[in-house]
Design a protein around this motif. Structure first.
Motif: not given
Length: 231
Positions: A90-91, A95-99, A163-164
């Motif tokens: 789960l994120a 964050l999913v888009e950035r990484l 956060v992660g």
């Protein structure tokens, strides 16, 4: 006399009371967001919440009914299963888009969040190490990141905050998934043998307040399952 009748009316209870035992994470992430619907439907029932991690004894003086997570309750109690449970990555969408998290292998470059409250209660429960092994990644780095030792809902909130990536419980994340605050960027998921149960003392399941809560919780559980994403 009228005065006597008025005094008796004051003494007579005009409502029922119900003490509900529920862990704080499940309370915050599932029960509280829907509790107003019970209060609206059963305005004559006064509710008291007993939020704790230990398994409370169910007695006439309370708690009267519990929502428990784990293995089937001990004999001598009335219980019914309302949810199973799955662990999944789960994120936050940001964050999913950035990484650019698209495949399981991408977890190597993502910060990790750990819900250690699960393994504190159930030492054999799967962890990120199990997940890494399942997808064929060396688990030597699976313990890195941020660990939450007591409150699984805080781990979910940390994932919402970017956060992660959390290997988290689907029910605790259900509202955040539904609202788009969390996504599951990839699999696999891990099915747990642990379940959520409605529990009360045997023989009390038909008393009015408890029966009302059991029926309401059963319907709400079905409604939650109907809107949970497919993984």
């Amino acid at each position: 006399t009228k005065i006597h009748a008025a005094v008796e009316d004051l003494r007579a209870p005009d409502h029922e009371s119900l003490i509900i035992s529920c862990s704080a994470p499940l309370l915050n992430k599932w029960l509280v967001p829907i509790l107003s619907r019970f209060a609206d439907q059963f305005s004559d029932i006064t509710i008291q919440i007993d939020a704790k991690f230990g398994i409370a004894d169910l007695t006439a003086s309370g708690p009267n009914v519990a929502i428990r997570f784990g293995r089937p309750p001990e004999p001598g109690l009335y219980s019914e299963e309302i949810f199973d449970e799955t662990l999944l990555p789960l994120a936050s969408p940001v964050l999913v888009e950035r990484l650019k998290l698209e495949n399981p292998e991408d977890i190597r470059r993502a910060p990790l969040i750990h819900d250690d409250s699960l393994t504190e209660r159930f030492p054999s429960a799967p962890t990120w190490s199990h997940w890494f092994e399942q997808v064929g990644i060396n688990p030597s780095q699976a313990n890195r990141g941020v660990h939450f030792g007591s409150y699984g809902d805080q781990a979910v909130d940390a994932a919402v905050g970017g956060v992660g990536v959390l290997l988290g419980r689907s029910l605790l994340a259900c509202n955040d998934l539904q609202a788009g605050r969390l996504v599951s960027p990839f699999g696999p998921t891990i099915a747990l043998s642990l379940r959520y149960y409605l529990v009360c003392a045997a023989g009390t399941e038909k008393t009015p307040a408890i029966a009302a809560f059991l029926e309401w919780a059963r319907k709400e559980a079905d409604a939650t399952k109907a809107i949970q994403p497919e993984f």
